[in-house]
Design a protein around this motif. Structure first.
Motif, short mmCIF file in Angstrom:
data_model
loop_
_atom_site.label_atom_id
_atom_site.label_comp_id
_atom_site.label_asym_id
_atom_site.label_seq_id
_atom_site.Cartn_x
_atom_site.Cartn_y
_atom_site.Cartn_z
N ARG A 266 5.20 -11.28 1.67
CA ARG A 266 5.74 -11.87 2.91
C ARG A 266 6.91 -11.06 3.45
O ARG A 266 7.21 -11.12 4.64
CB ARG A 266 6.14 -13.32 2.65
N LEU A 267 7.55 -10.30 2.57
CA LEU A 267 8.63 -9.41 3.00
C LEU A 267 8.10 -8.02 3.39
O LEU A 267 8.89 -7.10 3.64
CB LEU A 267 9.67 -9.27 1.87
N THR A 268 6.77 -7.89 3.43
CA THR A 268 6.06 -6.65 3.75
C THR A 268 6.34 -5.53 2.76
O THR A 268 6.16 -4.35 3.06
CB THR A 268 6.36 -6.16 5.20
N ARG A 269 6.73 -5.87 1.55
CA ARG A 269 6.92 -4.88 0.49
C ARG A 269 5.62 -4.84 -0.32
O ARG A 269 5.53 -5.29 -1.45
CB ARG A 269 8.13 -5.24 -0.36
N PHE A 270 4.59 -4.27 0.32
CA PHE A 270 3.23 -4.43 -0.17
C PHE A 270 2.97 -3.75 -1.51
O PHE A 270 2.26 -4.29 -2.35
CB PHE A 270 2.24 -3.93 0.88
N GLN A 271 3.52 -2.56 -1.71
CA GLN A 271 3.28 -1.86 -2.97
C GLN A 271 3.86 -2.64 -4.14
O GLN A 271 3.21 -2.81 -5.18
CB GLN A 271 3.89 -0.46 -2.90
N GLU A 272 5.10 -3.13 -3.99
CA GLU A 272 5.72 -3.93 -5.04
C GLU A 272 4.96 -5.24 -5.25
O GLU A 272 4.79 -5.70 -6.39
CB GLU A 272 7.17 -4.23 -4.68
N ALA A 273 4.53 -5.81 -4.15
CA ALA A 273 3.78 -7.07 -4.23
C ALA A 273 2.50 -6.87 -5.02
O ALA A 273 2.14 -7.66 -5.89
CB ALA A 273 3.46 -7.58 -2.83
N GLU A 274 1.81 -5.75 -4.73
CA GLU A 274 0.55 -5.47 -5.42
C GLU A 274 0.79 -5.30 -6.93
O GLU A 274 0.01 -5.80 -7.74
CB GLU A 274 -0.09 -4.22 -4.84
N GLU A 275 1.86 -4.65 -7.31
CA GLU A 275 2.17 -4.45 -8.72
C GLU A 275 2.42 -5.79 -9.41
O GLU A 275 1.95 -6.02 -10.54
CB GLU A 275 3.40 -3.55 -8.85
N ALA A 276 3.15 -6.68 -8.75
CA ALA A 276 3.42 -8.00 -9.33
C ALA A 276 2.15 -8.81 -9.46
O ALA A 276 1.92 -9.50 -10.47
CB ALA A 276 4.45 -8.74 -8.48
N LEU A 277 1.28 -8.71 -8.45
CA LEU A 277 0.04 -9.49 -8.47
C LEU A 277 -0.93 -8.98 -9.53
O LEU A 277 -1.64 -9.76 -10.17
CB LEU A 277 -0.61 -9.46 -7.08
N LEU A 299 -5.25 -4.69 2.47
CA LEU A 299 -5.54 -4.56 3.90
C LEU A 299 -4.36 -3.93 4.63
O LEU A 299 -4.52 -3.06 5.49
CB LEU A 299 -5.86 -5.93 4.48
N GLU A 300 -3.15 -4.36 4.26
CA GLU A 300 -1.95 -3.85 4.93
C GLU A 300 -1.67 -2.39 4.57
O GLU A 300 -0.98 -1.69 5.32
CB GLU A 300 -0.75 -4.71 4.56
N THR A 301 -2.19 -1.93 3.45
CA THR A 301 -1.96 -0.53 3.04
C THR A 301 -3.18 0.34 3.31
O THR A 301 -3.29 1.43 2.77
CB THR A 301 -1.58 -0.46 1.55
N GLY A 302 -4.09 -0.17 4.15
CA GLY A 302 -5.22 0.64 4.59
C GLY A 302 -6.39 0.72 3.64
O GLY A 302 -7.28 1.56 3.84
N LYS A 303 -6.44 -0.12 2.64
CA LYS A 303 -7.55 -0.08 1.67
C LYS A 303 -8.51 -1.24 1.96
O LYS A 303 -8.58 -2.22 1.24
CB LYS A 303 -7.00 -0.15 0.24
N THR A 304 -9.23 -1.08 3.06
CA THR A 304 -10.09 -2.17 3.55
C THR A 304 -11.20 -2.53 2.57
O THR A 304 -11.48 -3.71 2.33
CB THR A 304 -10.70 -1.80 4.91
N GLU A 305 -11.87 -1.53 2.02
CA GLU A 305 -12.98 -1.80 1.10
C GLU A 305 -12.49 -2.51 -0.16
O GLU A 305 -13.16 -3.41 -0.68
CB GLU A 305 -13.70 -0.51 0.73
N LEU A 306 -11.31 -2.12 -0.64
CA LEU A 306 -10.75 -2.81 -1.80
C LEU A 306 -10.41 -4.25 -1.45
O LEU A 306 -10.60 -5.16 -2.26
CB LEU A 306 -9.50 -2.08 -2.30
N ALA A 307 -9.92 -4.47 -0.23
CA ALA A 307 -9.62 -5.82 0.23
C ALA A 307 -10.87 -6.69 0.22
O ALA A 307 -10.84 -7.86 -0.19
CB ALA A 307 -9.01 -5.79 1.63
N LYS A 308 -11.99 -6.11 0.67
CA LYS A 308 -13.25 -6.86 0.66
C LYS A 308 -13.67 -7.20 -0.77
O LYS A 308 -14.16 -8.31 -1.04
CB LYS A 308 -14.35 -6.04 1.33
N THR A 309 -13.48 -6.24 -1.67
CA THR A 309 -13.84 -6.49 -3.08
C THR A 309 -13.02 -7.63 -3.65
O THR A 309 -13.55 -8.52 -4.33
CB THR A 309 -13.61 -5.22 -3.91
N TYR A 310 -11.72 -7.60 -3.38
CA TYR A 310 -10.85 -8.68 -3.86
C TYR A 310 -11.28 -10.02 -3.27
O TYR A 310 -11.34 -11.04 -3.98
CB TYR A 310 -9.39 -8.40 -3.49
N LEU A 311 -11.57 -10.04 -1.98
CA LEU A 311 -11.96 -11.30 -1.33
C LEU A 311 -13.31 -11.80 -1.85
O LEU A 311 -13.52 -13.01 -1.98
CB LEU A 311 -12.00 -11.12 0.18
N ASN A 312 -14.22 -10.87 -2.11
CA ASN A 312 -15.51 -11.28 -2.69
C ASN A 312 -15.31 -12.00 -4.01
O ASN A 312 -15.94 -13.03 -4.29
CB ASN A 312 -16.40 -10.05 -2.90
#
Length: 419
Positions: A266-277, A299-312
């Protein structure tokens, strides 16, 4: 009814002749009160003149005391037994312990029940509770039998507290029971009472150390809830401060890492967020919420296909979650993958056809694909017999064969019918 369910079925009640009335110490034998007699093994009746013995009378009284304490004369039977055999509680306790060691749990239960009615003391209730604990462990699958005796265990300890009154040992037993069950707040309540009543010693020191851990856990849980509330109130920075302290003491709790990832995203610190998740994922069995948050970060870091995999994966874990399904439909539609987009749109329409997001996505799909969406596609399982009947109506000369009459199921959809 099995004997275990009706333990008094081998008892009969008799009346003593008036000539038997006498005083035994302070106790008066009252001939007007019928007394229970246990039938000898294998007998359904007894000769009152030759076969009734003192032992059978006491055995009958003990059964009533153990299994029917609400009987109108139960107190009389208790006083009778104690008058003629003052050391009965001690002897019965030793006998019960011996039966428990032999694995004769049902008989041991009867003896312990008699003891707590004859001479209710905290130790008597704890002995019976310990027996119930042993009986529970016989159910290695922790099914209905396990639950039954666990419930009996806590019930008898609670009864002991009601009968005996304020007792440190009973408070500690109940406290540890709840602690074992994971009811930390209840455990704290009873162990606090124990510490108020207990004398100084090794056990008290042990409980004090446990209480330190309990208080720490409860405080940590409160901090975790405060962090969650802070995120809900859009105060992610405060949440991160609380979570840093919590994770330092509880590095293996996946919920904390998830909340940290959520706040960072939510703070747009996406790389750190991904590591925590990813850390939350490693510590858990996986949840749709974690995968959804990972999809948003990707999705926010441009990895659309990975985003789809996660959502699947998220949809696989929670296919009734319209948000997850609509997110996946949106991503496929955005990339022009109309077949996949339609698949997830149809799923979403089944969940909630009136959802405004889905309605808009349907319009977008129709505008981009040029395909008109009709009624929602709903799969329906029909038997071959129903298909044959329908076909006969539509095609009177339909010929049945073995293949058509086998009892199998076919999958049809409204879409198939329309086409």
């Amino acid at each position: 009814m099995p004997e275990q369910q009706n333990p008094l079925k081998h008892c009969i009640f008799i009346s003593l002749p008036p000539s038997m009335e006498r005083d035994i110490g302070d106790f008066h034998v009252d001939s007007s009160i019928q007394i229970p007699v246990q039938l000898p093994d294998g007998k359904t009746q007894i000769d009152s003149k030759t076969e009734i013995s003192f032992e059978l009378i006491v055995a009958g009284m003990l059964k009533v005391i153990a299994f029917n304490w609400e009987h109108e004369h139960a107190s009389y039977y208790r006083d009778f037994v104690l008058a003629v055999q003052p050391d009965a509680p001690q002897e019965l306790t030793l006998a019960a312990i011996a039966q428990e060691k032999k694995g004769n749990y049902t008989f041991a239960e009867e003896l312990f029940l008699s003891v707590i009615r004859l001479a209710p003391q905290s130790a008597s209730f704890i002995n019976l509770a310990t027996l119930y604990s042993s009986m529970a462990t016989q159910d290695s699958n922790k099914g209905e039998v396990y639950d039954l005796y666990q419930q009996k265990m806590i019930n008898i300890l609670q009864e002991g507290l009601e009968v005996v009154g304020e007792d440190a040992t009973l408070y500690s037993e109940i406290g540890f029971f709840h602690l074992y069950q994971g009811n930390v707040e209840l455990a704290k309540e009873y162990l606090d009472h124990y510490l108020e009543l207990a004398e100084d010693g090794e056990k008290k020191k042990h409980v004090q150390n446990i209480m330190k851990d309990i208080n720490t856990k409860l405080n940590d849980d409160a901090n975790l809830m405060q962090a969650y509330d802070a995120i809900q109130m859009n105060d992610e920075e405060k949440a991160l401060v609380l979570l840093a302290s919590y994770i330092k003491d509880n590095p293996k709790v996946w919920n904390a890492w998830f909340l940290k990832g959520w706040a960072l995203r939510r703070l747009t610190r996406f790389q750190e967020a991904e590591e925590a998740l990813v850390q939350a994922l490693a510590l858990s069995k996986g949840s749709s919420d974690i995968y959804n948050e990972l999809a948003l970060c990707s999705l926010e870091t441009g990895k659309t296909e990975l985003a789809k995999t996660y959502l699947n994966t998220a949809v696989d874990l929670d296919d009734e979650n319209i948000t997850l399904v609509s997110n996946l439909a949106y991503l496929h539609l955005k990339d022009g993958e109309f077949d996949e987009a339609r698949k997830f749109l149809e799923m979403a329409r089944v969940i909630d056809p009136k959802d405004p997001v889905i309605i808009q996505l349907m319009k977008d799909y129709q505008n981009q694909s040029g395909e008109t969406l009709s009624s929602p596609v709903v799969e329906e399982l029909v038997s071959t017999e129903e298909v044959i009947t329908q076909s006969k109506e539509e095609h009177p000369f339909f010929i049945q064969g073995k293949e058509e009459t086998d009892d199998i199921e076919a999958s049809f959809s409204l879409e198939d019918v329309e086409r």
